[in-house]
Design a protein around this motif. Sequence first.
Motif, PDB file in Angstrom:
ATOM      1  N   LEU A 137      22.435  37.183 -25.605  1.00  0.00           N
ATOM      2  CA  LEU A 137      21.401  38.110 -25.044  1.00  0.00           C
ATOM      3  C   LEU A 137      21.929  39.013 -23.951  1.00  0.00           C
ATOM      4  O   LEU A 137      21.773  40.122 -23.600  1.00  0.00           O
ATOM      5  N   THR A 138      22.789  38.097 -22.952  1.00  0.00           N
ATOM      6  CA  THR A 138      22.993  38.658 -21.527  1.00  0.00           C
ATOM      7  C   THR A 138      24.159  39.913 -21.928  1.00  0.00           C
ATOM      8  O   THR A 138      24.101  40.957 -21.239  1.00  0.00           O
ATOM      9  N   ILE A 139      24.967  39.417 -22.846  1.00  0.00           N
ATOM     10  CA  ILE A 139      26.024  40.578 -23.084  1.00  0.00           C
ATOM     11  C   ILE A 139      25.622  41.786 -23.591  1.00  0.00           C
ATOM     12  O   ILE A 139      25.883  42.995 -23.241  1.00  0.00           O
ATOM     13  N   LEU A 140      24.627  41.628 -24.674  1.00  0.00           N
ATOM     14  CA  LEU A 140      24.009  42.780 -25.177  1.00  0.00           C
ATOM     15  C   LEU A 140      23.099  43.628 -24.364  1.00  0.00           C
ATOM     16  O   LEU A 140      23.133  44.814 -24.192  1.00  0.00           O
ATOM     17  N   GLY A 141      22.540  42.556 -23.296  1.00  0.00           N
ATOM     18  CA  GLY A 141      21.847  43.368 -22.627  1.00  0.00           C
ATOM     19  C   GLY A 141      22.521  44.309 -21.356  1.00  0.00           C
ATOM     20  O   GLY A 141      22.389  45.715 -21.056  1.00  0.00           O
ATOM     21  N   ILE A 142      23.863  43.882 -20.996  1.00  0.00           N
ATOM     22  CA  ILE A 142      24.763  44.853 -20.108  1.00  0.00           C
ATOM     23  C   ILE A 142      25.434  45.724 -20.816  1.00  0.00           C
ATOM     24  O   ILE A 142      25.404  46.947 -20.504  1.00  0.00           O
ATOM     25  N   VAL A 143      25.627  45.640 -22.229  1.00  0.00           N
ATOM     26  CA  VAL A 143      26.255  46.819 -22.944  1.00  0.00           C
ATOM     27  C   VAL A 143      24.993  47.737 -23.016  1.00  0.00           C
ATOM     28  O   VAL A 143      25.242  49.004 -23.094  1.00  0.00           O
ATOM     29  N   SER A 144      23.955  47.183 -23.497  1.00  0.00           N
ATOM     30  CA  SER A 144      22.727  48.373 -23.511  1.00  0.00           C
ATOM     31  C   SER A 144      22.337  48.999 -22.052  1.00  0.00           C
ATOM     32  O   SER A 144      22.253  50.279 -22.245  1.00  0.00           O
ATOM     33  N   PHE A 145      22.514  48.418 -21.149  1.00  0.00           N
ATOM     34  CA  PHE A 145      22.353  49.097 -19.966  1.00  0.00           C
ATOM     35  C   PHE A 145      23.267  50.075 -19.583  1.00  0.00           C
ATOM     36  O   PHE A 145      23.067  51.352 -19.001  1.00  0.00           O
ATOM     37  N   SER A 146      24.470  50.038 -19.758  1.00  0.00           N
ATOM     38  CA  SER A 146      25.564  50.943 -19.734  1.00  0.00           C
ATOM     39  C   SER A 146      25.337  52.259 -20.363  1.00  0.00           C
ATOM     40  O   SER A 146      25.705  53.058 -20.169  1.00  0.00           O
ATOM     41  N   ARG A 147      24.487  52.035 -21.556  1.00  0.00           N
ATOM     42  CA  ARG A 147      24.233  53.238 -22.415  1.00  0.00           C
ATOM     43  C   ARG A 147      23.086  53.746 -22.335  1.00  0.00           C
ATOM     44  O   ARG A 147      22.746  54.902 -23.064  1.00  0.00           O
ATOM     45  N   LEU A 148      22.226  53.300 -21.526  1.00  0.00           N
ATOM     46  CA  LEU A 148      20.821  54.053 -21.317  1.00  0.00           C
ATOM     47  C   LEU A 148      20.945  55.210 -20.517  1.00  0.00           C
ATOM     48  O   LEU A 148      21.617  55.135 -19.538  1.00  0.00           O
ATOM     49  N   PRO A 149      20.375  56.217 -20.862  1.00  0.00           N
ATOM     50  CA  PRO A 149      20.341  57.267 -20.007  1.00  0.00           C
ATOM     51  C   PRO A 149      19.350  57.180 -18.596  1.00  0.00           C
ATOM     52  O   PRO A 149      18.481  56.575 -18.671  1.00  0.00           O
ATOM     53  N   PHE A 150      19.808  57.923 -17.425  1.00  0.00           N
ATOM     54  CA  PHE A 150      19.115  57.560 -16.308  1.00  0.00           C
ATOM     55  C   PHE A 150      18.457  58.928 -15.817  1.00  0.00           C
ATOM     56  O   PHE A 150      19.041  60.111 -16.183  1.00  0.00           O
ATOM     57  N   GLY A 189      14.234  52.948 -27.178  1.00  0.00           N
ATOM     58  CA  GLY A 189      14.461  54.161 -26.487  1.00  0.00           C
ATOM     59  C   GLY A 189      13.811  54.328 -25.202  1.00  0.00           C
ATOM     60  O   GLY A 189      13.582  55.591 -25.118  1.00  0.00           O
ATOM     61  N   VAL A 190      13.628  53.377 -24.599  1.00  0.00           N
ATOM     62  CA  VAL A 190      13.026  53.486 -23.061  1.00  0.00           C
ATOM     63  C   VAL A 190      14.385  53.808 -22.259  1.00  0.00           C
ATOM     64  O   VAL A 190      15.108  53.017 -21.991  1.00  0.00           O
ATOM     65  N   ASN A 191      14.113  54.921 -21.430  1.00  0.00           N
ATOM     66  CA  ASN A 191      15.126  55.081 -20.414  1.00  0.00           C
ATOM     67  C   ASN A 191      14.857  54.329 -19.178  1.00  0.00           C
ATOM     68  O   ASN A 191      14.253  53.972 -18.759  1.00  0.00           O
ATOM     69  N   ILE A 192      16.123  54.438 -18.452  1.00  0.00           N
ATOM     70  CA  ILE A 192      16.205  53.856 -17.089  1.00  0.00           C
ATOM     71  C   ILE A 192      15.723  54.956 -16.141  1.00  0.00           C
ATOM     72  O   ILE A 192      16.198  55.848 -16.121  1.00  0.00           O
ATOM     73  N   ASN A 193      14.572  54.860 -15.562  1.00  0.00           N
ATOM     74  CA  ASN A 193      14.126  55.580 -14.358  1.00  0.00           C
ATOM     75  C   ASN A 193      13.315  55.105 -13.380  1.00  0.00           C
ATOM     76  O   ASN A 193      13.161  53.593 -13.532  1.00  0.00           O
ATOM     77  N   LEU A 194      12.760  55.694 -12.663  1.00  0.00           N
ATOM     78  CA  LEU A 194      11.979  55.015 -11.431  1.00  0.00           C
ATOM     79  C   LEU A 194      10.528  54.398 -11.741  1.00  0.00           C
ATOM     80  O   LEU A 194      10.285  53.338 -11.191  1.00  0.00           O
ATOM     81  N   ILE A 195      10.336  54.788 -12.881  1.00  0.00           N
ATOM     82  CA  ILE A 195       9.025  54.048 -13.368  1.00  0.00           C
ATOM     83  C   ILE A 195       9.248  52.835 -13.958  1.00  0.00           C
ATOM     84  O   ILE A 195       8.714  51.800 -13.689  1.00  0.00           O
ATOM     85  N   SER A 196      10.034  52.801 -15.037  1.00  0.00           N
ATOM     86  CA  SER A 196      10.666  51.462 -15.727  1.00  0.00           C
ATOM     87  C   SER A 196      11.154  50.652 -14.609  1.00  0.00           C
ATOM     88  O   SER A 196      10.966  49.354 -14.776  1.00  0.00           O
ATOM     89  N   LEU A 197      12.097  50.932 -13.783  1.00  0.00           N
ATOM     90  CA  LEU A 197      12.476  50.025 -12.834  1.00  0.00           C
ATOM     91  C   LEU A 197      11.543  49.442 -11.832  1.00  0.00           C
ATOM     92  O   LEU A 197      11.802  48.431 -11.389  1.00  0.00           O
ATOM     93  N   SER A 198      10.508  50.480 -11.384  1.00  0.00           N
ATOM     94  CA  SER A 198       9.291  50.028 -10.843  1.00  0.00           C
ATOM     95  C   SER A 198       8.588  48.867 -11.475  1.00  0.00           C
ATOM     96  O   SER A 198       8.037  47.748 -11.039  1.00  0.00           O
ATOM     97  N   GLY A 199       8.615  48.675 -12.863  1.00  0.00           N
ATOM     98  CA  GLY A 199       8.161  47.546 -13.737  1.00  0.00           C
ATOM     99  C   GLY A 199       8.835  46.384 -13.583  1.00  0.00           C
ATOM    100  O   GLY A 199       8.208  45.314 -13.323  1.00  0.00           O
ATOM    101  N   ILE A 200       9.976  46.651 -13.387  1.00  0.00           N
ATOM    102  CA  ILE A 200      10.991  45.375 -13.190  1.00  0.00           C
ATOM    103  C   ILE A 200      10.751  44.870 -11.950  1.00  0.00           C
ATOM    104  O   ILE A 200      10.558  43.637 -11.657  1.00  0.00           O
ATOM    105  N   ALA A 201      10.598  45.611 -10.650  1.00  0.00           N
ATOM    106  CA  ALA A 201      10.284  45.382  -9.599  1.00  0.00           C
ATOM    107  C   ALA A 201       9.076  44.667  -9.414  1.00  0.00           C
ATOM    108  O   ALA A 201       8.869  43.586  -8.647  1.00  0.00           O
ATOM    109  N   LEU A 202       7.940  44.968 -10.202  1.00  0.00           N
ATOM    110  CA  LEU A 202       6.693  44.452 -10.160  1.00  0.00           C
ATOM    111  C   LEU A 202       6.692  43.017 -10.722  1.00  0.00           C
ATOM    112  O   LEU A 202       6.003  41.868 -10.297  1.00  0.00           O
ATOM    113  N   ALA A 203       7.524  42.942 -11.789  1.00  0.00           N
ATOM    114  CA  ALA A 203       7.767  41.775 -12.496  1.00  0.00           C
ATOM    115  C   ALA A 203       8.690  40.569 -11.801  1.00  0.00           C
ATOM    116  O   ALA A 203       8.425  39.468 -12.077  1.00  0.00           O
ATOM    117  N   ILE A 204       9.539  41.044 -10.934  1.00  0.00           N
ATOM    118  CA  ILE A 204      10.570  40.048 -10.551  1.00  0.00           C
ATOM    119  C   ILE A 204       9.924  38.948  -9.798  1.00  0.00           C
ATOM    120  O   ILE A 204      10.524  38.090 -10.222  1.00  0.00           O
TER     121      ILE A 204
END
Length: 940
Positions: free
Chosen positions: A21-34, A369-384
């Motif tokens: 899961l961790t490796i697939l997560g890293i690969v997915s992150f590198s391919r997600l649009p910003f 199909g969810v992009n990396i953007n300010l809003i999705s990263l804010s969700g991670i910051a909220l959940a941290i």
Amino acid sequence: MKFITIFLTRPVFTSVLFITLTILGIVSFSRLPFDLLPDLTIPELTILTQYEGASPEIIEREITIKIEEGISGLGGIQDIRSISLEGISIVTIYFNRDTELKIATIRLREALDKISWGFPKEATRPNILRTGPTSSPVMGIWINGDKEIISKVILRRLEQIDGIGEARLCGTEGNEILLMIDPDILNSYNIDISDISRALLSYNIVMPLGIVKEGNYTFPIRFVYETETPEKIGNISLMGGKIKLKEIAKIIEKPKEKNLEIIYNGKKGYLIQIYKEWKKNTVVISKNVRDLLKRLKNIYPNVEYEICYDDAVFIKSAMLNIIFSIITGGLLAFFVLALFTGNINIPVVISLSMPISIISSFLLFYIFGVNINLISLSGIALAIGMLVDASIVVLENIIARKDVLIGTKEVGIAVITSVLTTIVVFFPIIYIHGISGMMLKPLSFAVISTLTISLFVSFSLLPLIVSKMGDIKKSESRIYQILNDKYSSFIEWAYKREKYVFIITFILFIFGLLSFILLKKEVFPDVYADRIINFELPYNSDIKETEKIVERLTKYLKNEGDLKILSEIGNYDPFGLSHTGSAKIRVSGLKEEISLKDFFNSYNSISYNISSVNPIISYFENKGKIYVRIPYTDFTDEQKKLSLAIRSFKDADFIFDKKIPVIDLCLNQSLSEHLNISPSDLFSFLQTSVSGNSIIDIEKGEEKWTIRMLVGDEKDLKSLLSIKYKGIPIGAFFEIKERFIPMGIVRFNGRRCIEGVIPYKGRYKFPSLPFNYEIGGELKEYKNSLKSAVFAFIISIFLVYMVLSSFYESLFLPLLIMITVPFSAAGGFFSLLITRTSINVISLLGIVILVGIVVNNAIVLLDYAEKKRKEGKIFPGKIASKRRLRPILMTTLTTVVGLLPISFGSTLQAPLGRCVIGGLLISTFISLIFIPIIYDKMVS
């Protein structure tokens, strides 16, 4: 909970699963649009048609209405807004979000081709633009050097970059060959203007003749005859060769009159504005533009350029800031865990859930199909901070029970319930409509995905690691021991002084309600931005006078510090919404708000406004504006309603209803017929006398030049009327009438309307008028968002109650748990008030989120209290509050410190953090003091 045994008995399987899961997560992150934000833009196309010299009424009748009627049958249209100005028609079509713009453009072109034959022959072919009057460029480039290189090479290379919808060059003027014809000589030879026009056209012919064959090859053949120099033009014969054109006209080469000046930090030049295509990545476009400019600089060293503004810089800064906030929040949460436990093994084990949950969630981002953007990263910051909550409770119970399996199973229901109550509050966000809903869905997805994985970690990987570490002794830090002693004393006092607890609780709730009333209301929070200063002199004032005021204003602004100032003076708006008395000044580097009241007070005839612009604000064209649209039928109805609207709507600017002066020359029909003078010939003569008549465009190398005729010199009205036509002064043919006409005619969805713009500052009282009017802009969006948020809040409460009732098989216990909800909302509003934050979509989301977060502490507490009640203990609520103090404080503080980094500064996500922190702190007091007292009273 039998599945826990599978992970405990199969350690290799569990380890491989999480590594994968961790490796697939890293690969997915590198391919997600910003990108900066989710895709929020509404697809739009703008139709621009020019008809030089025509009044707004003629433009509306002959062009705008025909376009509106011709395109009404196209599919996917949401709204149509048109503006008919002097000499120009602007029709903007807003499509549904699922519309494919390329296909829509093709269909639109086909529809326009069918109707454009009915336009006046002097009108240009309708031009379809992917940018409209409200579009904002993503980059601005000041450039200076050889105009031909800039326009023919650099501009074209920029437009070839993938993702650029338009590269617009501003501040250039073309060249012309001007024929200044002496009216007296013209009359003495009895030569008509149309004779000269025909002669010029006949001596400038470039036409295809067909195909010729030579050997095995065929070649197209053309007839070419051009008079591209003043000498050749001067030798054109008139009157059958009796005179040459140079005998009646002065022929000169000159630049066209400049109506736009670009100045950047005191240097004149040109401006290239970069507009991106819909759904394209701003950061990638910016990088490609900068790389191209560097390469072209090496080829053309004499061309200098500077990037005035670049949205990508803001985007990258915002991204780094939110990523830094996530990392900082995680470290702070780890520090809190270490501070409370006094055993480094415990925070290390618990904190594993943070990186594993975040990294693995990127796999779900990629799948859905969810992009990396300010809003999705804010969700991670909220959940941290919340990612460790489940692990804290599980590990605390394992240590207490000294058995991994029993300790995990015993709190299973409570942990699942607490996480589910947080997750379910995000599902009602699907009911928040419009831009607000589109923004918040990625945030919801980020929180749901990370929390779900963290719950999975707490029941699989965490028990496995603890089982392999052996016996973890329970330890308490000195700080926690002090807090525990203070709390024990306070809870004993609270049970003896229940009346005071109720009074304090009531006061907190009232403070929250008062805060809501006092808070400023808006759709989106204010975010630090560049300042735009627009000012306007009387219509078509001299551009040189406008430039002088800009120079004075620039010196005035320089007192504020080291600023970057870009000035666009004159006709900077390609859609005809500006004139030579207009100016737009973009100021970068201001550290605080500015007031120009003192500066502009010295000018009586200048109107001005100051607005903000940055990549976030540009997504919301209604930010800071309220639109008022008042339908009307005819001129009399318009004047009546406009007069009342101006008096009723304070601070409203009715831009297109401003009156501009015109002079009508009304032809004396009887006199012209008596003298056998054709109105069309007289019109051509007058047009050539006033502004000149452009006859033909010719090519000189790769440059286009215009041949223009002008009778006499540049002139005022008096000298114009004194010019003789066929021996009679022009003034004798006309009755002179001066009048004022509207600057433009606005239509919305096929109806004429008066359109006003009101600055929105949080509150506005709308008048009651004897006619209907529509409200649009930020206030409308705020009201819609508020309704959606209230509905989502109610649905969230309902869902949380359903989850709690289902797990506890009780209708009473969930009600007691949810007492914390209204108090958390009050705490959130109070926190917004003391931090001077407005109520907006982002802070309202914080209120909705609090519904799911604040019940977690009560769940953990009352779950244990219920067990003690069933054992027959006295004051089970008090016992539970003391037993669950550490996990409650740890989960609360990890969430609070995790949110602290995003709560500072003027950022989009700051209101969310401030609201949740305030609500969570108040609800913790309620959970640890108020709820145990209420619970023990009810169960006794």
